[in-house]
Write a protein that holds these residues in place. Structure first.
Motif, mmCIF file in Angstrom:
data_model
loop_
_atom_site.group_PDB
_atom_site.id
_atom_site.type_symbol
_atom_site.label_atom_id
_atom_site.label_comp_id
_atom_site.label_asym_id
_atom_site.label_seq_id
_atom_site.Cartn_x
_atom_site.Cartn_y
_atom_site.Cartn_z
ATOM 1 N N GLU A 36 0.841 -1.197 0.000
ATOM 2 C CA GLU A 36 0.000 0.000 0.000
ATOM 3 C C GLU A 36 0.878 1.249 0.000
ATOM 4 O OE1 GLU A 36 -3.644 -0.464 2.553
ATOM 5 O OE2 GLU A 36 -2.450 -2.050 3.466
ATOM 6 N N GLN A 41 -0.913 2.190 5.669
ATOM 7 C CA GLN A 41 -1.254 0.775 5.451
ATOM 8 C C GLN A 41 -2.581 0.484 6.139
ATOM 9 O OE1 GLN A 41 2.889 -0.780 6.528
ATOM 10 N NE2 GLN A 41 2.416 -1.953 4.684
ATOM 11 N N SER A 62 5.139 -0.730 2.350
ATOM 12 C CA SER A 62 4.747 0.525 1.722
ATOM 13 C C SER A 62 6.008 1.194 1.199
ATOM 14 C CB SER A 62 4.032 1.439 2.721
ATOM 15 O OG SER A 62 3.689 2.663 2.111
#
Length: 485
Positions: A36, A41, A62
């Motif tokens: 993400e 997240q 991430s």
């Protein structure tokens, strides 16, 4: 047996976000990666909090820094990060790592997934509310081929933290729906909004791919987005794939034609060609930077109060086969269509329409819901750099031709109409074909349904044969053809 109280109503028991995440976690075979970027997240956080995540989460990451993201997923040609291309690279990269790093011999029953998003939330100035791409690539059986669901979202909330929370909820709904609702894509689509209000986030594009969705027509899924009120308009290209409006319309000159196209006739194609010719001769308009949109409103898709999806698909196939970009919208009024286009461009716009449509625009009853009435609507419609290209109409009884010079609007609207006419906002299409002005879609449709001859000559080349070959619009071959077959 559960207790019921007199007066109880049936309702759908929607699982909580926590229970959805927990059900995934408790399945010992579902296993995957969360990647993400751009909004924290937020999705994987639900799975960590639900408990039992160690059997579900292979990795959560991430790649927030752009240089780090480029090092992992490669550099985009357009140097952008919140794109469909970036999302697909993320899904492919993380899925390959899963297959390469997790032994099938050790875990023969694992079914892999990769959930990813790349998002830009609202900026500090609150000028741009933000948007993002969200997707999942996953198996439904061990060692099986992967399916893919990719969607684009636009945020409507004005707080970055609220946008993050909404995105997290949407992500859980997507993963849960991908596994437990994949057999019914229409329901899966609706369940994406579990515990989310439609005013919080807009899904304006979705594409399904893979063996589980082999029979899914993504154009029909586009229709569901508009039908369910998840977005105001969707678009798809000649290849039948859904396309993002921003990608098609950004900084473009736009010429739009609205109609029922049931079916598309020679009048429609003549109006398209002649209006495009005039539009391209306007100042600051070039063919390379012009997009032509064939738009169908939901009001033109309704049959006896409900949307006839098969009828919609018939129209869509014909328009796509002619090489056109199609837009399906919730906009009954033209000014809303122009406002929508204005999201993406400040360049010139044109609307091609028949005389009867222009008369409807000057009908005050369409604008009673506006505090400023028709003047407010016209301010939104004509304050942009817009022209109306008017296709003439012939009275079938008298044979009289109606153009911008002699059309009849309500007496109260006459002076308002003159204002726009004499300021060059209404332009007649003069180089038209008078021999086809007696062609109407509803007449052609009636002839097809009744098995009457002669309708083929009213349609563009090749369209009649497509209707026959694909049995569109309830076309039934003559009995002689059936016997020969």
């Amino acid at each position: 047996m559960p207790i019921t109280i007199q007066g109880d109503k049936e309702f759908e028991n929607i699982p909580s976000i926590n229970n959805k995440a927990l059900r995934i976690n408790l399945n010992e075979n579902i296993y995957g990666t969360f990647a993400e970027i751009g909004a924290g997240q937020e999705t994987v956080r639900h799975f960590f909090r639900a408990g039992g995540a160690s059997g579900t989460i292979a990795k959560a990451m991430s790649a927030y820094d752009k240089d780090f993201s480029d090092a992992v997923y490669g550099v985009e040609e357009d140097q952008r990060y919140v794109t469909e291309s970036r999302l697909k690279k993320m899904l492919a990269h993380e899925t390959n790592l899963l297959e390469n790093r997790i032994s099938r011999e050790k875990h023969p029953n694992k079914i892999y997934f990769t959930y990813a998003n790349t998002v830009a939330t609202i900026d500090f100035a609150k000028k741009y509310k933000g948007h993002g791409w969200v997707g999942i690539k996953y198996q439904t059986k061990p060692g099986g081929d992967f399916n893919e669901i990719i969607l684009h979202v636009r945020f409507h909330e004005t707080d970055a933290r609220l946008q993050q929370l909404t995105l997290g909820t949407l992500g859980v709904n997507l993963i849960y729906g991908a596994y437990y609702k994949y057999d019914s894509p229409k329901k899966l689509l609706r369940y994406l909004y579990d515990h989310i209000d439609k005013d919080q986030i807009e899904i304006d594009m979705i594409n399904f791919a893979g063996p589980e969705f082999a029979k899914v027509d993504n154009r029909l899924m586009s229709l569901q987005l508009v039908k369910n009120g998840f977005t105001d308009a969707v678009m798809f290209g000649p290849d039948g794939n859904n396309v993002l409006a921003a990608k098609i319309l950004y900084k473009k000159n736009i010429l739009a034609l609205r109609g029922s196209f049931r079916p598309v006739t020679k009048v429609n194609t003549d109006m398209y060609r002649k209006s495009l010719q005039i539009f391209l001769n306007e100042n600051r308009v070039s063919e390379d930077n012009t997009e032509v949109i064939f738009e169908i409103t939901l009001s033109n898709l309704r049959a006896e109060g409900e949307i006839d999806e098969e009828d919609f698909m018939d129209r869509a196939r014909l328009l796509c086969n002619l090489g056109h970009t199609v837009m399906i919208s919730n906009f009954q009024e033209y000014y809303k269509l122009v406002e929508y286009f204005s999201r993406y461009t400040k360049e010139r716009m044109g609307l091609a329409m028949g005389v009867n449509n222009l008369i409807d625009i000057f009908d005050e009853s369409y604008y009673r819901h506006l505090s400023g009435g028709i003047l407010e609507a016209f301010g939104k419609l004509f304050f942009k750099d817009l022209r109306v290209y008017l296709y003439p109409m012939r009275d079938p009884e008298t044979g009289e031709f109606f153009t911008s010079e002699n059309l009849k609007v309500h007496p109260r609207m006459k002076e308002l109409y003159k204002f726009f006419k004499y300021n060059g906002r209404v332009v007649d299409i003069e180089d038209y074909n008078p021999d086809i002005l007696n062609v109407f879609s509803r007449q052609v449709l009636k002839m097809i349904s009744n098995g009457e001859p002669g309708w083929e000559a009213m349609l563009p080349n090749g369209i009649a044969q497509q209707i026959k070959d694909q049995r569109l619009f309830d076309y039934t071959p003559p009995a002689v053809e059936q016997e020969e077959a």
